[in-house]
Design a protein around this motif. Structure first.
Motif, short mmCIF file in Angstrom:
data_model
loop_
_atom_site.label_atom_id
_atom_site.label_comp_id
_atom_site.label_asym_id
_atom_site.label_seq_id
_atom_site.Cartn_x
_atom_site.Cartn_y
_atom_site.Cartn_z
N ARG A 702 0.82 -1.21 0.00
CA ARG A 702 0.00 0.00 0.00
C ARG A 702 0.86 1.26 0.00
O ARG A 702 2.02 1.24 0.46
N THR A 705 0.83 5.82 4.54
CA THR A 705 0.10 7.02 5.00
C THR A 705 1.04 8.09 5.51
O THR A 705 0.70 9.28 5.48
N PRO A 729 -4.45 7.00 0.16
CA PRO A 729 -4.58 7.43 1.56
C PRO A 729 -5.15 8.83 1.67
O PRO A 729 -4.73 9.75 0.94
#
Length: 1013
Positions: A702, A705, A729
């Motif tokens: 991913r 963040t 995000p």
């Protein structure tokens, strides 16, 4: 007659007796002086004083060792009459290094000095006494001279110094800014004080300081440099009845404003030296300075003065030194400057002065230093400057001066000639070769052309800086030429040197800087080049065609201890050389280096300044080594466009470890490699990053963040063409400075965040800067400071092309989320980003309608929404996008008529294909109702068409009739008047005759000039 003779003899006898008596007394005193020894109590006081000090340099080595008589100790002087110690001179070495490192005496001053009550002279300057100022010095009441400067004293000035009523000179300056005073009332008793230096004493709390320091009736010399002085607001009325006959006043480096001028002008008739540099003076320069006819030295530099220079300056005929640099002065330089014939030093650089250099400068024949750089001066160099035979420094750089360089043969004392960054043209005058004392020759960044031969340089035996760069000069020296000079700085960039390395460089053994970028060298580096100076700290051979390999130990050898190295844009090949530990800028990009970069692990770097590391665009490969902890304080790091593979090691983020509370890395570019895995979390330390480009790799997992929370200064975030998954995000919306967001060609899912409207810079239609540039400041030990600027560059997918932006990157604002698996609607919030020039959401799974107010994105040049599942009509507001030059809406479910507008109909049909229910131009598919509207128009040929044709024929008839009538009226309105009015007719023909005569004379003169040529 014997009486008078007897009286005369008696008188002579008495005179002889007196002479003998006086001689005996003198002999007795001299005999006594030869035996005098210092007083034991004072000797013990001195020894006790010594015991309280550290003396690493042996300044007090003679005290009490083999010499018992303290009057013979170093720094001691006794009275010839009383044997008391009257002078104690223990000043340290005031050289620059000694002041920085405080070598000399250090410790606490012992109160045993009170045993020297007959002291008149006390000098402890240039040491490292780091305690508070001792109060007991105020008890040495016979002191006339007291110097405690260049130490580390601290605390408040003791009021007891006011007891030293015999003082004529007091120096408390340069004590590291640790001394302060709140009132200065202790000065009132020092009526004999002539010299007062309190520079770097904090006087910010003193009220009405001008009255207090100038009420001293004998004060001649006052220095209050860097005392944090300011003028009260509103300014107080200074005492105009001061009895102080000030000759010298230094108030530089304070916070004074122009309110101080009225007080200064009270000393118009006395001041000889005035320094107001580095303050907050603003407004125009008062003309009253022209009344200060006694001034010899005037410094108003580093202020905010504006307006023109008063012509009244020409009245200061005694002026020897004038410095007005670093202000905002404008207008032309007054010709009255020519009246200042005593002027030796003139600095006007860093202003906005314009016009030409006055010819009257030729009257200032005493000038030694002339600095006019960094202004807007134009025109040519006046020939009258050739009268300045005493010039040693001539600096006209960074102006708009044109024409050719003056004949320099009269400047026999010239040491520095700086003419860079102007518009000088033609060739470099050979008279420069007659300047035998010249040390600096800088004519860079002009339009000079022609050849530079040995005749230009063969007599310059003192030359140590040569800068001919950025001209169209060709250096033509014989292959066996041996220059008479030994250069320290060599800058020849953009000159024509030929394809081989210049042989004469082999004779330059001690240079520290060599810049020969873009000089046409296509040679391999010769063997003799490896053995050149061990002092080199700047080497720039970029943008040539140099080929061959670099010896593996070149950078690490003792001869090549470079700080700044740029070999980019060449054809170097082979393995990367082993690097040394002292580089601050290393650019080996755009070459053909191969292999791994494990050699950098042998550098053991521990940098102390900002750095630049660029190995991009080579053929380097392998995994990244795990040795990044010592490579800190970098500004740019790039390994882009290579063949690296594997994971980015966890230690990689160590290059961003903060020193002094912040990271320095601003550019990180690793794009177009084969890195895999997730981003190392250690990159969270890179809090100063402005550009992060990791595109064209195989990074996965991913999107972290922490990019949105820990990298708040990001301007460019590019993660395109990787294997990232998951959602976008929401934390990315915190990047308010973001201008480019490229997450294209990944496997990102979910919806487009509505918070993209937080990208406030993208919402601004104007850009604060054209390029995204960074200042690079590198300290190079004793070699001073190297300042440079580098611009970020980025390959951007824009308008269906890959374009590289550098100089205009700051104008590019775009979002590219294409080729992912995003779904849901296009958030209407995105339309508030009115500064975007590119928006690409193609090749996703988006549904819903195109936001109706998309026309608010007024700067949009490229819009690609193709290959989605969008439905509904094309918003009419698209017609308002006047900058739109690239539009692709194909392969969706759009319907209805394509809005009519110059923009939308100008695109090809391919921009709309794949939308079954879309109609209207430029598509061939007609919209419902178009056929009905077309029918009546075709049937009107027989009826309405004939009527229309008949009407058109009438219009044509009236048109041609009006032309004929207009011609008739115009012709006879003029010609008829000339026929009927004889005076008008005569005047008209006389005018034609004069025009004919003028044309004949002009043509005849032109032909004569042409024939002469």
């Amino acid at each position: 007659m014997r009486g008078p003779y007897a009286a005369l003899l008696l008188l002579l006898g008495l005179l002889l007796l007196l002479l003998c008596t006086a001689t005996s007394i003198c002999f007795g005193l001299n005999f006594r002086n030869s035996e005098v020894r210092c007083i034991e109590e004072e000797r013990q006081a001195l020894l006790k004083f010594k015991r309280g000090l550290q003396d690493d340099d042996g300044l007090l080595s003679s005290w009490g060792s083999h010499e018992e008589d303290c009057c013979n100790w170093k720094g001691i002087k006794c009275s010839n009459r009383t044997a008391h110690v009257v002078k104690l001179d223990l000043r340290g070495d005031l050289s620059f290094d000694e002041v920085l490192f405080h070598k000399g005496l250090y410790g606490e001053i012992n109160s045993s000095l009170l045993g020297l009550q007959h002291l008149t002279y006390l000098d402890l300057s240039g040491n490292d006494f780091n305690f508070i100022l001792p109060e007991f010095i105020g008890s040495l009441t016979k002191l006339q001279y007291l110097n405690l400067s260049y130490n580390s004293f601290s605390g408040t000035i003791p009021q007891q110094l006011g007891n030293l009523t015999s003082l004529t000179s007091l120096d408390l300056s340069w004590n590291s800014g640790k001394i302060e005073d709140h009132n200065l009332d202790w000065l009132f008793n020092l009526s004999s004080l002539r010299h007062l230096d309190m520079s770097y004493v904090n006087l910010s709390k003193v009220v009405n300081w001008p009255d207090k320091v100038t009420m001293l009736p004998s004060l001649l010399d006052l220095s209050l440099q860097s005392c944090q002085l300011s003028v009260p607001i509103p300014p107080v009325l200074f005492n105009a009845n001061s009895s102080s006959p000030l000759l010298s006043l230094d108030l530089s480096d304070n916070h004074l404003n122009s309110s101080v001028f009225p007080w200064l002008f009270e000393y118009t008739n006395s001041l000889v030296f005035l320094n107001l540099g580095i303050n907050n003076l603003e407004g125009s320069i008062p003309r009253a300075f022209g009344n200060m006819v006694a001034l010899v030295h005037l410094d108003l530099s580093f202020n905010n003065l504006e307006g023109s220079i008063p012509r009244a300056f020409g009245n200061m005929v005694a002026l020897v030194h004038l410095d007005l640099c670093y202000n905002n002065l404008e207008g032309s330089i007054p010709r009255a400057f020519g009246n200042m014939v005593a002027l030796v030093h003139l600095d006007l650089f860093y202003n906005n002065l314009e016009g030409s250099i006055p010819r009257a400068f030729g009257n200032m024949v005493a000038l030694v230093h002339l600095g006019l750089s960094y202004n807007n001066l134009g025109g040519m160099m006046p020939r009258t400057l050739e009268n300045l035979h005493n010039l040693q420094v001539l600096d006209l750089s960074s102006n708009n001066i044109s024409g050719e360089v003056l004949d320099l043969s009269n400047f026999s004392f010239l040491r520095e000639l700086r003419l860079s960054n102007n518009r000088l043209n033609r060739s470099l005058t050979k008279s420069v070769g007659e300047l035998s004392m010249l040390q600096v020759l800088d004519v860079s960044s002009n339009s000079l052309e022609g050849d530079v031969t040995e005749a230009h340089l063969s007599n310059l035996s003192s030359l140590n800086q040569l800068d001919l760069s950025f001209n169209s000069l060709s250096l033509k020296f014989s292959s066996n030429w041996v220059p008479p000079f030994h250069l320290d700085i060599i800058r020849l960039s953009s000159c024509k040197l030929g394809s081989t390395f210049p042989q004469w460089l082999q004779t330059q053994k001690n240079f520290s800087e060599l810049e020969m970028s873009d000089v046409g060298i296509s040679d391999t580096i010769p063997n003799w080049f490896w053995n050149l100076s061990s002092n080199i700290n700047l080497l720039n051979l970029s943008h040539n065609h140099i080929k061959g390999t670099i010896p593996l130990h070149w950078f690490s050898s003792s001869f090549f201890d470079y700080h700044i190295t740029d070999l980019s844009y060449n054809h170097f090949s082979g393995p990367l050389p082993q690097l040394n530990s002292n580089w601050s800028l290393l650019n080996l990009s755009n070459n053909k280096f191969q292999g791994s970069i494990t050699s950098i692990c042998q550098t053991n770097r521990s940098m102390s300044d900002s750095g630049y590391f660029d190995l991009s665009n080579n053929f380097l490969s392998g995994e990244l080594p795990n040795c990044w902890r010592d490579m800190r304080l970098l500004s740019k790091f790039s390994l882009a466009n290579n063949n690296f593979f594997g994971r980015i090691p966890d230690s990689f983020g160590s290059i961003c470890d903060s020193v002094g509370g912040r990271s320095t890395l601003e550019t990180l570019d690793l794009h177009n490699n084969n890195f895999i895995g997730e981003l190392p979390k250690s990159l969270i330390n890179c809090s100063s990053l402005e550009l992060l480009d990791l595109g064209e790799n195989r990074l996965s997992e991913r999107i972290p963040t922490w990019i949105g929370t820990s990298l708040p200064h990001l301007i460019i975030l590019r993660l395109a063409s990787n294997l990232f998954v998951g959602h976008i995000p929401l934390q990315l919306c915190h990047l308010t400075s973001l201008q480019i967001l490229d997450l294209s060609h990944n496997d990102i899912r979910g919806t487009i965040p509505k918070c993209l409207n937080n990208f406030t810079v993208m919402a601004q239609t104007q850009s604060s800067k054209v390029s995204i540039s960074h200042d690079l400041i590198i300290w190079r030990d004793t070699n001073g400071m190297y300042m440079s600027t580098y611009m970020d560059n980025l390959m951007v997918a824009f308008k269906e092309k890959y374009l590289e932006y550098s100089k205009t990157l700051g104008l590019v604002k775009l979002i590219d989320l294409s080729s992912n698996k995003l779904k849901g609607e296009i958030p209407k919030e995105i339309t508030s980003l009115s500064g975007l020039i590119g928006l690409n959401l193609s090749r996703n799974l988006l549904t819903g309608i195109i936001p109706h107010n998309i026309g608010d994105m007024e700067r949009l040049e490229s819009l690609d929404l193709s290959k989605n599942h969008l439905s509904g009509i094309i918003p009419p507001s698209l017609v308002d996008l006047t900058f739109l030059s690239d539009l692709i809406l194909s392969d969706n479910n759009l319907s209805g008529r394509i809005p009519k507008g110059t923009q939308l109909q100008s695109f090809s049909a391919s921009a709309y294909i794949g939308n079954q229910d879309l109609c209207g131009l430029p598509l061939l598919k007609r919209c419902p109702g178009d056929e009905a509207a077309q029918g009546p128009r075709t049937s009107s040929i027989d009826g309405e068409g004939n009527n229309q044709e008949h009407a058109n024929s009438h219009e044509h008839l009236w048109f041609y009739t009006s032309i004929v009538l207009g011609f008739i009226v115009g012709f006879w309105g003029i010609c008829g008047s000339l026929l009927l009015k004889s005076s008008w007719r005569h005047a008209y023909f006389q005018y034609l005759e004069r025009i004919g005569d003028w044309l004949y004379v002009t043509i005849a003169i032109g032909m004569a000039k042409l024939l002469r040529k």
